[in-house]
Design a protein around this motif. Sequence first.
Motif, PDB file in Angstrom:
ATOM      1  N   TRP A  43      43.089  29.241  37.536  1.00  0.00           N
ATOM      2  CA  TRP A  43      42.283  29.194  38.758  1.00  0.00           C
ATOM      3  C   TRP A  43      42.717  28.081  39.704  1.00  0.00           C
ATOM      4  O   TRP A  43      42.484  28.185  40.915  1.00  0.00           O
ATOM      5  N   LEU A  52      43.426  28.962  43.467  1.00  0.00           N
ATOM      6  CA  LEU A  52      42.809  28.192  44.545  1.00  0.00           C
ATOM      7  C   LEU A  52      43.861  27.598  45.479  1.00  0.00           C
ATOM      8  O   LEU A  52      43.605  27.413  46.672  1.00  0.00           O
ATOM      9  N   THR A  53      45.036  27.310  44.946  1.00  0.00           N
ATOM     10  CA  THR A  53      46.124  26.837  45.807  1.00  0.00           C
ATOM     11  C   THR A  53      46.508  27.902  46.820  1.00  0.00           C
ATOM     12  O   THR A  53      46.909  27.582  47.949  1.00  0.00           O
ATOM     13  N   VAL A  77      44.313  30.122  47.898  1.00  0.00           N
ATOM     14  CA  VAL A  77      43.138  30.360  48.735  1.00  0.00           C
ATOM     15  C   VAL A  77      43.083  29.388  49.907  1.00  0.00           C
ATOM     16  O   VAL A  77      42.732  29.774  51.027  1.00  0.00           O
ATOM     17  N   VAL A  78      43.434  28.131  49.674  1.00  0.00           N
ATOM     18  CA  VAL A  78      43.357  27.143  50.752  1.00  0.00           C
ATOM     19  C   VAL A  78      44.352  27.506  51.851  1.00  0.00           C
ATOM     20  O   VAL A  78      45.285  28.293  51.639  1.00  0.00           O
ATOM     21  N   SER A  95      51.429  29.443  41.743  1.00  0.00           N
ATOM     22  CA  SER A  95      50.827  29.298  43.073  1.00  0.00           C
ATOM     23  C   SER A  95      51.700  29.933  44.143  1.00  0.00           C
ATOM     24  O   SER A  95      51.214  30.644  45.026  1.00  0.00           O
ATOM     25  N   VAL A 107      41.564  35.921  50.913  1.00  0.00           N
ATOM     26  CA  VAL A 107      40.745  35.385  49.828  1.00  0.00           C
ATOM     27  C   VAL A 107      40.359  36.474  48.828  1.00  0.00           C
ATOM     28  O   VAL A 107      40.392  36.260  47.610  1.00  0.00           O
ATOM     29  N   ASN A 127      43.261  37.219  46.707  1.00  0.00           N
ATOM     30  CA  ASN A 127      43.475  36.080  45.812  1.00  0.00           C
ATOM     31  C   ASN A 127      42.533  36.139  44.620  1.00  0.00           C
ATOM     32  O   ASN A 127      42.946  35.923  43.463  1.00  0.00           O
ATOM     33  N   LEU A 128      41.265  36.447  44.880  1.00  0.00           N
ATOM     34  CA  LEU A 128      40.288  36.528  43.793  1.00  0.00           C
ATOM     35  C   LEU A 128      40.598  37.688  42.850  1.00  0.00           C
ATOM     36  O   LEU A 128      40.426  37.567  41.633  1.00  0.00           O
TER      37      LEU A 128
END
Length: 474
Positions: free
Chosen positions: A132, A136-137, A139-140, A294, A329, A332-333
């Motif tokens: 995760w 999250l990398t 997502v930002v 990532s 996003v 990504n999820l």
Amino acid sequence: MPHLRRSLRRFDIMAMGIAAVISFDVVGQIATGGGEALTWTAALAFLFLVPYALIFAETGAAFPQEGGPYVWVKLAFGRFAAALTTLFYWVTNPVWLGGSLVFAAASAWDGFVFRLGTGTVADYAFKLVFIWVSILTAVVSLRRGKWITTAGAIVKVGLVLLFTGTALVYGIEHGFGGLHDAVLSPTTAGFLGLVPVLLFAYVGFEAPNAAGDEMHNPKRDVPVSIGVSACVAACCYLLPVVAILSVAPAERASGISGFLEATALVFGVYGSWGGPLLTTAAVMFVFALLTQGSAWMIVSDRMQAMAAADGAFFGRSLGAFHDRLGTPVRMNLLSGITSTAFMFAAMTLVEGDTAAVFGVVLTVAITTLLLSYLVIIPALVVLRRRHTEVPRPYRVPFGTAGFLICAGLAYLWILLGSWTALFPGTLEPLLGVAYDFQDIWGVSRITFETFTLGTVAALLVVGVLGRALGSPDR
């Protein structure tokens, strides 16, 4: 895409390619081939990597739209072919993150940094955090996330130089016995065993094109970035393999733990500092693997999101980019959930026949990246011949003939790698090489083919369903 911001300059594109492509566990696998591993690594650098890089450098500069390969295949063969190809390209990465990278990272951490155990709370926690954080990398926002992948690229190159330099010192002190015993002459068995691994190691430099609309000057920067990152990657595979074979037997470099064992051997030259430096090296390994995940999540999720936004993968909402972050996003999820599911499956299927079957499915899911190039490379040829009006800031030497020769060479290598991935052991008897299928894979050929072809068929069904449930053509 109104929310996209131009964040990638030439150095960022190069760093993203290096972070995505160079893989230390692959270095260990290559080194197990012994002396001829050097021969085949160098040979494919010239016979595959060079022509592959040339055709993607030209196409990436001429067609720099967001989505990269999705857009190229769509322009050449239509939305349906693009949707299926992008699915195969994308699915490799969450499966690889949750089914391979995370286990390599946990093994390195457990063996050289801090004891995790197997199946413990600490083991699960480490793997979940690893997955995760990688997600999250992605997502930002890209202007922040790119610094993490850039740091990963710097760590990879730095670690290669540290290991190679230390191996040189070790060899000066203890001798380069491995080179005297190494047999560089290529063999048929080595060819069939190493070439698929090297192909998987060398592909992916076009991946940053998935963020084409987020580059400042793709027409100028893409060709240079692909060229530089490909050269760096070739060196980062050749140098540590040479170093390993110079000072240690090939069997000490099997996978990520074996590579770290070779590192532990040469770090003995540092005396009492060897232990802390080895721990530092292991942390660098883990960070390099994390940023590799990532980098692939950043680019492949954008490709799949563009397919969804175009109505070619279920609903357009799945391809929505966040208003403020400018990242897909929801995709990504979805990648994070897929990676987590594969991680739990691998943790559950840890022994017996189920483990062998899972290993087969994981191997095929990873090699779907190679299968996607069977469509992408012909798409590049079609674009070259059909869209002559598009300005091409960079051109492959010798014009159309040079482009076709390079594309033909790259395609033949990919065809070979894809065949050996789906039907291993079928070429060896034709070339007089012994191949014990049951011993290598732990399952019968019938079981293997059932699950490999079944995995590919399942992906095709998902692709067809996703296209059918997507939005109609505009």
